[in-house]
Design a protein around this motif. Structure first.
Motif: not given
Ligand code: PLP
Ligand code: COI
Length: 341
Positions: A81, A183, A188, A219, A245-247, A286
């Motif tokens: 990513r 990201k 942010y 989201e 999101s990886i989660t 995460t």
């Molecule tokens: N969406 C946003 C905007 C985020 O900042 C994050 C954090 O990393 C996520 C989703 C969740 O992504 P991940 O599960 O890869 O941490």
């Protein structure tokens, strides 16, 4: 020796740990990289990152397993990513094998800071990269710094596992065909006013709608969203402008393969959420792991989930227990998900 910290009382904050990894990009190539004790960065006032926000980051965690191993969860996907984020912001991608090696070195260098099994805390790993040479005309930098530091963290939201109330934001997080799917720090920066305002109004987070039509759920500022419908199925938004999101991607596998829960990824309208089609809602990431949402406030109108404001709903709880069980080595992980340090 593990540090003498009251792990159970940690929130999501920065604590300086011993080592961080640094690699510099100059003359068209990355140097070999090294661990350092120096937590400071000194830059030109005209560094591209200051003027034009050329910076991207990642987030992952290290865990202590019940039998005392230190592991990380799917760092290969963070590496992938970050490469996508670099391409979209005209930065030189940090090679995947180098990223994985940096995770190993950084976590090993901060071994004493990895919270013990069962403490409720984890070691958050923050890789990031920025353009640092002076740039005044709008263009990408030529020189870059990749860094990775760690900090022990507890729950992202105050109150830990207690359901939160989030609001529908009047601000957009991403533009159609913009940068919502990567990201980058800029995503942010634009959310800071919205989050301060949300907190002032008593809400834990903002739910952003799709920027094109403002009718669909996207989201939150720092997590993807999952819903559980009346039949116990998992439903999660599909959109080009949310972070992959990886989660969330892992939970989709956990739901189907471990729990036999049907998973659908599709456009989800605010209208159907307001009509009560879902009985549980959670934020996943995460940092957030799975944080239950008890109520969504849409301009004063409350959308309450059947799971209530006292505890996580039963289906999200199963997903949470299975995911964290995999991450902390209590449950066997799918091939390639766990990287031992
Ligand atoms: N969406 C946003 C905007 C985020 O900042 C994050 C954090 O990393 C996520 C989703 C969740 O992504 P991940 O599960 O890869 O941490
Ligand atoms: C993460 O979950 O890793 C995040 O980056 C979310 C937030 C801290 C920005």
């Amino acid at each position: 020796m593990a540090k003498d910290i009251d792990w159970g009382s940690l929130g999501f904050g920065y604590i300086k740990t011993d080592k961080r990894y640094v690699s510099l990009y100059k003359d068209g190539k990355w140097d070999e990289g090294t661990l350092t004790d120096d937590d400071t960065v000194t830059l030109s006032e005209c560094a591209c990152v200051f003027q034009y926000a050329q910076t991207i980051f990642e987030g992952l965690k290290a865990y202590t397993t019940e039998d005392g191993r230190i592991v990380t969860f799917r760092p290969d996907l963070n590496a992938d990513r970050m490469i996508e984020s670099a391409k979209r912001t005209e930065m030189p991608p940090f090679p995947k094998d180098r990223f994985l090696d940096a995770v190993k070195q950084t976590v090993a260098g901060n071994r004493d800071w990895v919270p013990p099994f069962g403490s409720g805390a984890t070691l958050y790993i923050r890789p990031f990269m920025f353009g640092y040479n002076p740039v005044i005309g709008v263009k990408p930098a030529e020189e870059y710094e990749f860094r990775m530091f760690t900090t022990p963290v507890g729950p992202y939201f105050k109150g830990g596992m207690k359901p939160i109330t989030v609001r529908i934001s009047d601000f957009d997080r991403a533009a159609p065909r913009g940068t919502g799917h990567i990201k980058a720090g800029l995503n942010y920066a634009m959310s800071l006013h919205a989050i301060v305002d949300a907190h002032e109004q008593g809400f834990a987070e903002n739910i952003y709608l799709d920027p094109g039509t403002r009718t669909k759920i996207e989201e939150t500022g720092g997590a993807n969203i999952i819903f559980i419908d009346a039949d116990g199925n998992m439903v999660t938004p599909k959109s080009d402008s949310i972070l992959p999101s990886i989660t969330r991607r892992s939970l989709m596998v956990v739901a189907e393969k471990y729990l036999g829960i049907k998973v659908t990824q599709r456009e989800i309208t605010l209208k159907e959420v307001a009509e009560g089609n879902f009985k549980e809602c959670g934020l996943c990431g995460t940092a957030a792991v799975i944080s239950p949402v008890g109520c969504i406030n849409d301009h004063g109108k409350e959308i309450r989930f059947a799971s209530g404001m006292d505890e996580m709903g039963p289906t999200l709880q199963k997903l949470y227990d299975t995911l964290t069980g995999i991450q902390m080595g209590r449950i066997e992980a799918p091939e390639g998900w766990i990287y031992e340090i």
